[in-house]
Design a protein around this motif. Structure first.
Motif, PDB file in Angstrom:
ATOM      1  N   VAL A   1       0.317  -1.085  -0.121  1.00  0.00           N
ATOM      2  CA  VAL A   1      -0.261  -0.182  -0.040  1.00  0.00           C
ATOM      3  C   VAL A   1       1.255   1.371   0.241  1.00  0.00           C
ATOM      4  N   VAL A   2      -0.014   1.653  -1.069  1.00  0.00           N
ATOM      5  CA  VAL A   2       1.408   3.144  -0.725  1.00  0.00           C
ATOM      6  C   VAL A   2      -0.211   4.591  -0.286  1.00  0.00           C
ATOM      7  N   LEU A   3       0.465   4.500   0.698  1.00  0.00           N
ATOM      8  CA  LEU A   3      -0.819   6.190   1.656  1.00  0.00           C
ATOM      9  C   LEU A   3      -0.160   7.697   1.412  1.00  0.00           C
TER      10      LEU A   3
ATOM     11  N   LYS B   1      -1.411   0.342  -9.532  1.00  0.00           N
ATOM     12  CA  LYS B   1      -2.397  -1.248  -9.533  1.00  0.00           C
ATOM     13  C   LYS B   1      -1.847  -1.735 -10.123  1.00  0.00           C
ATOM     14  N   ASN B   2      -0.909  -1.895 -11.239  1.00  0.00           N
ATOM     15  CA  ASN B   2      -0.249  -2.849 -11.829  1.00  0.00           C
ATOM     16  C   ASN B   2       0.928  -3.829 -11.013  1.00  0.00           C
ATOM     17  N   ARG B   3       1.478  -2.544 -10.371  1.00  0.00           N
ATOM     18  CA  ARG B   3       2.588  -3.053  -9.603  1.00  0.00           C
ATOM     19  C   ARG B   3       2.120  -4.074  -8.678  1.00  0.00           C
ATOM     20  N   GLY B   4       0.596  -4.210  -8.277  1.00  0.00           N
ATOM     21  CA  GLY B   4      -0.008  -4.604  -7.543  1.00  0.00           C
ATOM     22  C   GLY B   4      -0.008  -3.784  -6.014  1.00  0.00           C
ATOM     23  N   ILE B   5       0.050  -2.611  -5.770  1.00  0.00           N
ATOM     24  CA  ILE B   5      -0.171  -1.994  -4.577  1.00  0.00           C
ATOM     25  C   ILE B   5      -1.337  -0.708  -5.056  1.00  0.00           C
ATOM     26  N   ASP B   6      -1.664  -1.160  -3.628  1.00  0.00           N
ATOM     27  CA  ASP B   6      -2.950  -0.358  -3.258  1.00  0.00           C
ATOM     28  C   ASP B   6      -3.229   0.640  -3.084  1.00  0.00           C
ATOM     29  N   VAL B   7      -3.437   2.011  -3.381  1.00  0.00           N
ATOM     30  CA  VAL B   7      -3.072   3.878  -3.399  1.00  0.00           C
ATOM     31  C   VAL B   7      -4.384   3.754  -1.928  1.00  0.00           C
ATOM     32  N   ALA B   8      -3.671   4.856  -0.618  1.00  0.00           N
ATOM     33  CA  ALA B   8      -4.956   5.395  -0.357  1.00  0.00           C
ATOM     34  C   ALA B   8      -4.420   6.570  -0.122  1.00  0.00           C
ATOM     35  N   CYS B   9      -5.646   7.250   0.045  1.00  0.00           N
ATOM     36  CA  CYS B   9      -5.198   8.803   0.892  1.00  0.00           C
ATOM     37  C   CYS B   9      -6.176   9.526   2.165  1.00  0.00           C
TER      38      CYS B   9
ATOM     39  N   ASP C   1     -11.046   2.368  -6.738  1.00  0.00           N
ATOM     40  CA  ASP C   1     -10.235   1.500  -5.633  1.00  0.00           C
ATOM     41  C   ASP C   1      -9.400   2.477  -4.939  1.00  0.00           C
ATOM     42  N   LEU C   2      -9.275   3.846  -5.353  1.00  0.00           N
ATOM     43  CA  LEU C   2      -8.385   4.289  -4.531  1.00  0.00           C
ATOM     44  C   LEU C   2      -9.159   4.466  -3.372  1.00  0.00           C
ATOM     45  N   MET C   3      -8.767   4.430  -2.333  1.00  0.00           N
ATOM     46  CA  MET C   3      -9.889   4.830  -0.930  1.00  0.00           C
ATOM     47  C   MET C   3      -9.254   6.231  -0.242  1.00  0.00           C
ATOM     48  N   MET C   4      -9.722   6.804  -0.174  1.00  0.00           N
ATOM     49  CA  MET C   4     -10.506   7.613   0.487  1.00  0.00           C
ATOM     50  C   MET C   4     -10.759   7.834   1.622  1.00  0.00           C
TER      51      MET C   4
END
Length: 159
Positions: free
Chosen positions: A35-37, A64-72, A93-96
């Motif tokens: 995850v990148v937060l 996403k192509n690298r299998g990484i989720d993203v959250a803000c 899918d980008l978590m807010m």
């Protein structure tokens, strides 16, 4: 104490709006995931709306192509985060995430007092990359800066 590389993301509960406001724990966000937060001082604020969030929206597919989720995350309520997501055309899918009382920012040691600006306690601008909840990369901005926590910088840092 401020979170460091190698530390585990602290346990906290944040909020999202799905079917109403729903609580989500940091365990749910980070366990068994990459995850990148990234954190912004406030939704709808100038740098956050013009640069920080748009960069992650633009680069979302690369993460996403690298299998990484993203959250803000921001010290705002969940309804503000939902409205900001709609305004910024954020992928679903980008978590807010809403950290309404800055409890998570405090747990990370990345809170700051913005009461002089009428904003109360806020989160510093930062980005981190974690694998299974363990921080691998952490970039914290100096006050008023935006140079080390953007999407492309994080993509480059992750490699």
């Amino acid at each position: 104490m401020t979170i460091q590389i190698g530390d585990t993301v602290p346990s906290a509960t944040l909020n999202v709006v799905r079917d109403g406001v729903q609580a989500i724990t940091t365990d749910e966000i980070f366990n068994d995931r990459k995850v990148v937060l990234f954190s912004v001082p406030g939704a709808f604020t100038p740098t956050c709306s013009a640069k920080h969030l748009p960069g992650y929206v633009e680069k979302f597919a690369e993460f996403k192509n690298r299998g990484i989720d993203v959250a803000c995350v921001a010290v705002n309520d969940a309804f503000v985060m939902k409205a900001w997501a709609k305004d910024q055309n954020v992928p679903t899918d980008l978590m807010m995430l809403a950290d309404g009382n800055a409890n998570f920012a405090r747990a990370l040691g990345l809170d700051f007092d913005a009461t002089a600006f009428g904003m109360g306690v806020r989160s510093k601008r930062f980005a981190l990359y974690a694998e299974n909840g363990v921080v691998k990369t952490l970039s914290v901005e100096a006050p008023g800066e935006f140079s080390v926590s953007g999407a492309q910088v994080m993509l480059d840092a992750i490699g």
